[in-house]
Motif scaffolding. Sequence first.
Motif, mmCIF file in Angstrom:
data_model
loop_
_atom_site.group_PDB
_atom_site.id
_atom_site.type_symbol
_atom_site.label_atom_id
_atom_site.label_comp_id
_atom_site.label_asym_id
_atom_site.label_seq_id
_atom_site.Cartn_x
_atom_site.Cartn_y
_atom_site.Cartn_z
ATOM 1 N N LYS A 131 6.175 11.727 -3.000
ATOM 2 C CA LYS A 131 4.823 12.250 -3.193
ATOM 3 C C LYS A 131 4.144 11.450 -4.289
ATOM 4 O O LYS A 131 4.786 11.050 -5.265
ATOM 5 N N VAL A 132 2.857 11.238 -4.114
ATOM 6 C CA VAL A 132 2.062 10.598 -5.158
ATOM 7 C C VAL A 132 1.657 11.687 -6.150
ATOM 8 O O VAL A 132 1.015 12.665 -5.778
ATOM 9 N N GLU A 138 0.088 10.777 -9.109
ATOM 10 C CA GLU A 138 -1.120 10.279 -9.749
ATOM 11 C C GLU A 138 -1.352 8.849 -9.281
ATOM 12 O O GLU A 138 -0.418 8.070 -9.185
ATOM 13 N N GLY A 139 -2.584 8.502 -8.973
ATOM 14 C CA GLY A 139 -2.926 7.129 -8.632
ATOM 15 C C GLY A 139 -3.196 6.925 -7.160
ATOM 16 O O GLY A 139 -3.106 7.843 -6.349
ATOM 17 N N ASP A 140 -3.516 5.663 -6.832
ATOM 18 C CA ASP A 140 -3.924 5.316 -5.473
ATOM 19 C C ASP A 140 -3.109 4.168 -4.870
ATOM 20 O O ASP A 140 -3.529 3.535 -3.917
ATOM 21 N N GLY A 141 -1.958 3.891 -5.466
ATOM 22 C CA GLY A 141 -1.109 2.823 -4.949
ATOM 23 C C GLY A 141 -1.160 1.549 -5.764
ATOM 24 O O GLY A 141 -0.389 0.627 -5.537
ATOM 25 N N HIS A 142 -2.052 1.493 -6.721
ATOM 26 C CA HIS A 142 -2.137 0.326 -7.592
ATOM 27 C C HIS A 142 -1.241 0.525 -8.812
ATOM 28 O O HIS A 142 -0.584 1.558 -8.950
ATOM 29 N N THR A 198 0.318 3.900 -10.630
ATOM 30 C CA THR A 198 0.552 5.026 -9.728
ATOM 31 C C THR A 198 1.909 5.633 -10.019
ATOM 32 O O THR A 198 2.901 4.927 -10.184
ATOM 33 N N THR A 200 0.842 -1.191 0.000
ATOM 34 C CA THR A 200 0.000 0.000 0.000
ATOM 35 C C THR A 200 0.877 1.241 0.000
ATOM 36 O O THR A 200 2.106 1.150 0.015
ATOM 37 N N LEU A 201 0.241 2.373 0.049
ATOM 38 C CA LEU A 201 0.987 3.629 0.119
ATOM 39 C C LEU A 201 1.503 3.917 1.524
ATOM 40 O O LEU A 201 2.205 4.904 1.732
ATOM 41 N N GLN A 202 1.205 3.040 2.493
ATOM 42 C CA GLN A 202 1.720 3.238 3.851
ATOM 43 C C GLN A 202 3.249 3.254 3.861
ATOM 44 O O GLN A 202 3.859 3.920 4.687
ATOM 45 N N THR A 246 4.501 6.726 3.798
ATOM 46 C CA THR A 246 4.410 7.413 5.089
ATOM 47 C C THR A 246 5.624 7.081 5.947
ATOM 48 O O THR A 246 6.199 7.956 6.600
#
Length: 159
Positions: free
Chosen positions: A43-44, A46-50, A53, A24-26, A29
């Motif tokens: 930094k992201v 674009e996308g949601d971690g899939h 991204t 995940t994007l954790q 963090t």
Amino acid sequence: MHGLVAANTVVAASACSVWDVYGTLQVLTIINTFLPNVLGTVKVLEGDGHVGTLLNVTFPPGTPGVGYMKEMITKVDNKKRVKETETIEGGFVALGFSRYITQYKIIEKNSTSSIIISTIEYELDDKLANLTSVVNTELVETLAETVGKYLTEKTPPPY
């Protein structure tokens, strides 16, 4: 020229809990909170971690090179616990590498420990063979150790 380097890091946390971070994007963090002076900040874009991204990594001050890289998440396999990213701009690509892929695979060792297999696969022109000496697993191992510490102690090692 094609190359591959790998590191196996044993952590005292279940494969499921380690994958909950890496898959995940954790993981971003943890990098941004505990490792900004080592790995930089992520930094992201674009996308949601899939898959697909797009991430931007800003390296810590003093890091040689262009100071940033853009990576795309190219694989997320929740069943096999495998995640891959490919550098598409900056970083090693700016140095002349035509391909630079980082893969993380989480293997269950037993119910309370797992192995984080971190690999870096790269391609570059034979004329740039001297650059292979800059490819190593030091940073991915630091990340793996930090994730392991975070999961077991909720605090990372000091860096």
